[in-house]
Design an enzyme around this catalytic site. Structure first.
Site, PDB file in Angstrom:
ATOM      1  N   GLN B 222     -15.658  -6.604  -5.041  1.00  0.00           N
ATOM      2  CA  GLN B 222     -14.713  -7.601  -4.561  1.00  0.00           C
ATOM      3  C   GLN B 222     -15.434  -8.689  -3.761  1.00  0.00           C
ATOM      4  OE1 GLN B 222     -11.778  -3.882  -3.592  1.00  0.00           O
ATOM      5  NE2 GLN B 222     -11.210  -5.776  -2.583  1.00  0.00           N
ATOM      6  N   ARG B 369      -5.164  -1.527  -0.322  1.00  0.00           N
ATOM      7  CA  ARG B 369      -4.274  -2.674  -0.247  1.00  0.00           C
ATOM      8  C   ARG B 369      -3.933  -2.983   1.204  1.00  0.00           C
ATOM      9  NH1 ARG B 369      -0.199  -3.993  -4.947  1.00  0.00           N
ATOM     10  NH2 ARG B 369      -0.029  -6.180  -4.532  1.00  0.00           N
ATOM     11  N   CYS B 370      -4.916  -3.368   1.922  1.00  0.00           N
ATOM     12  CA  CYS B 370      -4.897  -3.655   3.351  1.00  0.00           C
ATOM     13  C   CYS B 370      -5.327  -2.442   4.125  1.00  0.00           C
ATOM     14  CB  CYS B 370      -3.544  -4.089   3.903  1.00  0.00           C
ATOM     15  SG  CYS B 370      -3.702  -4.756   5.580  1.00  0.00           S
ATOM     16  N   GLU B 739      -0.752  -7.958   0.579  1.00  0.00           N
ATOM     17  CA  GLU B 739      -0.693  -6.607   1.114  1.00  0.00           C
ATOM     18  C   GLU B 739       0.567  -6.275   1.907  1.00  0.00           C
ATOM     19  OE1 GLU B 739      -5.514  -6.348   1.596  1.00  0.00           O
ATOM     20  OE2 GLU B 739      -4.338  -7.238   3.189  1.00  0.00           O
TER      21      GLU B 739
END
Ligand SMILES: Cc1cc2nc3c(=O)[nH]c(=O)nc-3n(C[C@H](O)[C@H](O)[C@H](O)COP(=O)(O)OP(=O)(O)OC[C@H]3O[C@@H](n4cnc5c(N)ncnc54)[C@H](O)[C@@H]3O)c2cc1C
Lengths: 252, 792
Positions: B222, B369-370, B739
């Site tokens: 990422q 996701r966060c 998120e």
């Protein structure tokens, strides 16, 4: 099994190409025959099962997920002898048999004798299963299958198959079998016994549910405690039977 | 002539179809595993079956002897090159291949590089490792016990298993707030270990070319530029000789931020063998060894006044980091942004104590996701808020409303010192309550209770800090958390845009073009977006923490504005007027006094290459680096209605309403997709997901039969609503959204179930709220807290 390297067979035989094994049909006498490569999805969509074999009709859409149901087979599932397999309990509750074929011909093995333990079946090394046979009902078939799963496509935390044949207001024959609550599929015979030869009542439903719960041999794991699983057997047995009683009352 | 129609050109607010789907739905994506290089070899990893054991010896002779095996790497090979250990993003060290001990089940012990992956896998099994088992620690209680075995005996100054103790807030002020309280509400919670589980597991292809000295690595990352910096450090190669290419990424959710041993080993193998080496992780490898999420305990307390005002908050957290402290979080705070909890509430006093410990479990991670612990903060917050409302006997919606920061109270200093800048919290709550039919449901619930049915409603409201950074407080290994965009306008007015972010499903190729369209009036379909290649993309910090739109997206707007200001000069030249007399409307400059006399942005582009004013550099290209002044603070209100079956403990979602305020929406369809995806994961976390360990440290959750991903079949429907409060400091008013739903969602589901069962005296059931837990809680009237089967 192979992906997880639990099994590394030297040879795999694809039976998909053997002709004429993808059938399922109902004989004139009501016997149901399911060929070795008949898919779960064929049974799920079958117009034959709804009235003739409601326990199978109830179980078919609960096996795995739609993708697996397109490929997996009832006979393969019984052969696989996974204690969490749904069909083995349905077949046990129905007193069904597996037809094995080998160099010396065919033989019939009752599903309750066919499943020897986790992932072990009674086939000889040179036999394959060609068909599952559900015997002629002794009355009007009724029943159901309930499964607790954490998610669609999950194996059962607990599954209960109930199959009864009604003769008039009486239960002519009853079968109850349990999924995922023991080292192999469990036939809850004492529970079924409570129901046979008499009408369904709230009382004998309660007793049968209790006996089914007693027959379970669950283990605590990340899906739930043993007590909880036993309770689910009790609830599911009672819910299926109570549903049958209610539809009987409504029909009357 | 008039301005172009922004929606028609796919600008801001257009629900433009995703450009990238063109290739994905045709099966033409290009993932790391799709890439085949000439002469490529394959690597497999041998992992430890034990959670804690001393390695007595490793005998790889049988593996070496197998035909097709090219190389076997063990800790010894790595140690000889000073590569047995690597630094983590949290200033700890992590073993690449184990030398002394294995410290969690699934730890990397050896690698085999062979002609195909099957040979490599078989050869891994032929390696004989002699382990001496050691006592295993699977939770913080065991980790902190007297005489607990020391997990990190490799480190100096590490007398026990505690990684850090960290404190923030005003202890004295908080103590006195508690002393004045009419009521103190307390709760103990566990946020279980879960896993981001992108559909594509991790992998790499390292390709070292001895002749050019260039190392090219195709990587599931990422954050390609950060990886390049890390590789430069670890492999001791100069940066211009390293090219990291992050092709299509099959989901990240934070799992693909850290550096993994497999990456390092494949790079070393390629350098040693001078051939490309591919490593593709299998599902079990991904689940048992790569960045997990959460696994943190809370003791929380709220000091309450009778009228419902919160006077103070205390949080005491214990985080289980596994065997190495390798959280990929960029803040200077040890426990990430846990102290962003309660930011939407006006609370004068707050104190947080945070402890981190080692255990014999896989290292983090922590994101799914966060996180940076924001996910945990918001979950803890909303569970504490609901328990407090119940303890006060107050309506949960009303309790929230009276404690919300008011709309006219911005900028607002949060209890632990963050600065929030905008929001309409009460309005979002009202929209949600109205949509779900709150008042009617309260009556319905009462009626149902009379017939033995258990209905419940749960609310979760929160504002969360998204979009790291600003660069004052956030950095990775010292690199500040800015981001970048480079825009090249071709002669024809078509454009190429590159950013330092990296899409893994967020749809950057679609939305970035929309920002350019909004700023310049160039149709979005004329803008090609590229990311993920460090040889071409401007330096940036990658995509996670919902930071792409807040940071890289802002850079896209800023670089577009730089282009526009050069184009304005060109326009003045073409129109033969002075620059002050030039006006801009979307897609076109015109003469202020004569609006019908103008030139389009495309005409300016041609002129930039063919007819520029005297003294002007030719071309129409620029780059912007954007260092945001603050985080962005989206707000969300999630409301869930459930029915619980008391006989089985099964709960069904009757309705779920989501109100999100993420500021200005660039592509509403993509925003809604992000929210629905997040809510789906929130549902899964609340309902089914956890990775647990038995007493021997065996990971339960090492495949998708045990660790469950939600499917469309059981996921409930979601009803989405919006409120728009633009972000005051972001160039286009946008806030992060990737998120929010995964962060705020879980508490809404859990709160709903707790609301349904509260008549039994139960105040808490830890996630996942599995039927057996609900059933047991209802039977016993006791809370269920801890992570079975090993409860603590
Ligand atoms: C993701 C997933 C979820 C699942 N969920 C469920 C579930 O919820 N409930 C459930 O009941 N099942 C579930 N299954 C199992 C699935 O339903 C299959 O039916 C089962 O695995 C058997 O598959 P198959 O028919 O393709 O047989 P195979 O996989 O081909 O065979 C299974 C075993 O039986 C043997 N075998 C198969 N057919 C014969 C034969 N004719 N003669 C002799 N031996 C034979 C094979 O040698 C093998 O050992 C799931 C499977 C997957 C992959």
């Amino acid at each position: 099994m192979m992906k997880l390297r639990f099994a590394s067979p030297e040879m795999l035989v694809d039976i998909n190409e053997i002709p004429d094994l993808d059938y399922h049909r109902v004989d004139d006498d009501g016997t149901i025959r399911v060929g070795a490569v008949c898919r779960h999805a064929d049974l799920e969509r079958s117009s034959l099962l709804d009235t003739r074999q409601p326990t199978m009709a109830a179980a078919a859409p609960l096996v795995a997920d739609p993708i697996v149901r397109m490929r997996g087979t009832l006979v393969g599932s019984v052969c696989h002898a996974d204690p969490q397999g749904d069909w083995a309990s349905v077949m046990t509750a129905l007193d069904a048999s597996i037809i094995a074929q080998g160099p010396n011909g065919r033989r019939s093995i009752a599903v309750r004798d066919f499943v020897l333990g986790p992932f072990q079946n009674a086939l000889a090394f040179d036999e394959i299963a060609v068909e599952a046979v559900v015997p002629t009902p002794r009355g009007m078939p009724a029943g159901g299958y309930l499964k607790l799963e954490r998610r669609v496509g999950d194996y059962a935390t607990v599954g209960v198959a109930v199959a009864i044949d009604r003769v008039g207001s009486q239960v002519g024959r009853a079968g109850i079998a349990l999924t995922a609550v023991g080292p192999a599929t469990i036939a809850a015979d004492a529970a079924a016994q409570k129901l046979t030869g008499r009408p369904l009542t709230a009382d004998n439903i309660g007793e049968a549910a209790e006996l089914a719960a007693e027959a379970a041999q669950p283990k605590s794991d990340h899906r739930g405690s043993a007590d909880f699983k036993r309770q689910m057997v009790r609830v599911f047995t009672s819910r299926i039977l109570t549903g049958l009683l209610r539809s009987e009352e409504e029909a009357a | 002539m008039t301005a172009v129609d922004e929606i028609k050109i796919g600008g801001m607010g257009a629900s433009r179809r995703r450009v990238e789907d063109n290739r994905f739905i045709r099966g033409k994506g290009n993932y790391v595993d799709d890439i085949v290089l000439p002469g490529m070899l394959h690597m497999e990893i041998l992992r430890s079956p034990l959670a804690h054991a001393r390695i007595r010896s490793i005998d790889a002779s049988k593996a070496w002897a197998m035909p097709g095996v090219r190389l076997v790497l063990t800790g010894e090979t790595m140690a000889a090159r000073n590569l047995a250990w690597m630094p983590t993003l949290s200033y700890d060290t992590q073993a690449v291949l184990a030398t002394d001990k294995v410290r969690f089940q699934g730890q990397e012990v050896a690698c085999v590089i062979a002609d195909d992956p099957y040979i490599a896998k078989d050869a891994c099994e032929a390696i004989v490792v002699d382990y001496e088992p050691l006592p295993v620690i699977v939770n913080p209680t065991q980790s902190m016990a007297d005489g607990a075995p020391l997990i990190r005996d490799d480190k100096e100054n590490q007398p026990n298993n505690v990684i850090y103790d960290w404190e923030v807030g005003d202890k004295e002020g908080t103590d006195s707030a508690f002393a004045q309280a009419d009521l103190v509400s307390k709760i103990d919670l566990h946020y279980p270990r879960s896993h981001p589980s992108p559909i594509e597991c991790c992998g790499s292809i390292a390709d070292f070319n001895r002749a050019t000295s260039k190392l090219t690595v195709y990587l599931t990352t990422q954050a390609p530029h950060i990886i390049r910096a890390a590789v430069a450090l670890v492999a001791e190669l100069p940066e211009q000789m390293i090219r990291i290419i992050s092709p299509d990424i099959g989901g990240g959710f934070g799992n693909k931020v850290p550096v993994y041993p497999g990456y390092v080993a494949s790079i070393l193998a390629s350098i040693l063998l001078e051939r490309p080496v591919k490593w593709i992780e299998d599902r079990t490898g991904n689940l048992i060894s790569t960045g997990f999420a959460r696994d943190i305990y809370l003791h929380g307390e709220l000091a309450l006044r009778k009228d419902g005002r919160i006077l103070g908050v205390r949080m005491n957290t214990t985080a289980d980091h596994g065997a190495f402290f390798s959280d990929a979080q960029p803040s200077k705070f040890k426990i990430g942004l846990m102290h962003s909890a309660f930011s939407c509430y006006d609370i004068p006093n707050a104190h947080l104590l945070a402890r981190g410990v080692y255990t014999n479990k896989a290292p983090g991670g922590v994101a799914y996701r966060c996180s940076f612990r924001v996910t945990e903060a918001m979950f803890f917050q909303e569970r504490m808020v609901q328990a407090a409302a119940d303890d006060l006997g107050m309506d949960q919606a009303e309790f929230r409303r009276i404690n919300f920061v008011r709309d006219d109270d911005f900028p607002h200093r949060t209890p632990w010192g963050f600065l929030t800048d905008s929001g309409q919290y009460g309005k979002c709550l009202d929209v949600g309550l109205e949509a779900v039919g709150y008042q009617d449901f309260l009556m319905e619930k009462e009626e149902a209770a009379k017939r033995g049915r258990l209905l419940g409603i749960g609310i979760s409201t929160m504002t969360e800090p998204l979009g790291a950074g600003n660069s004052r407080e956030y950095d990775i290994l010292g690199i500040k958390m800015f981001d970048s965009a480079e825009l090249k306008i071709h002669m024809t007015g078509k454009a190429l845009l590159r950013t330092g972010a990296k899409s893994q499903g967020q749809g950057h190729e679609t939305t970035w073009a929309q920002i350019v369209a909004h700023e310049l009036g160039i149709p979005a379909e004329d803008v090609l977006v590229e990311e993920g290649d460090t040889d071409t993309a401007p330096f940036g910090m990658g995509t996670y923490a919902s930071r792409s739109t807040p940071v890289a997206g802002a850079a896209v707007a800023m670089v577009s504005r730089k282009i526009r200001s050069k184009a304005r000069k060109i326009a003045a030249h073409l129109l033969e007027i002075s620059e002050e007399d030039v006006e801009w409307e979307l897609g076109r400059f015109y003469v202020r006094s004569q609006p019908d006399r103008g030139v389009t942005i495309q005409e300016c582009a041609v002129a930039a290459y063919s007819n520029m004013p005297d003294g002007m550099e030719p071309g129409l290209e620029n780059v912007a680096y954007y260092d945001p002044p603050n985080l962005t603070w989206p707000f969300a209100c999630y409301i869930v209605k459930v029915e619980v079956d008391p006989a089985t403990g099964v709960w069904d979602v009757l309705r779920m309403v989501a109100v999100d305020d993420c500021g200005v929406r660039i592509n509403p369809m993509i925003v809604e997709g992000q929210i629905m995806g997040g809510l789906t994961e929130a549902y899964a976390m609340a309902n089914m997901q956890f990775i647990t360990f038995d007493a021997e440290g065996n990971c339960i959750g090492s495949n998708f039969t045990d660790y469950l991903l939600p499917t469309a079949w059981e996921t409930p429907g979601f009803e989405l609503h919006e409120v728009v409060t633009p972000c005051p400091h972001h160039p286009i008013g946008a806030k992060g959204i990737g998120e929010c739903a995964a962060v705020g969602g879980p508490a809404a589901f859990v709160n709903a179930v707790m609301d349904a069962v509260k008549g039994s005296g139960v105040r808490n059931i830890d996630m996942p709220v599995l039927p057996d837990r609900v059933y047991e809680a209802l039977q016993t009237g006791q809370d269920i807290s801890g992570a079975p089967p090993v409860k603590m």
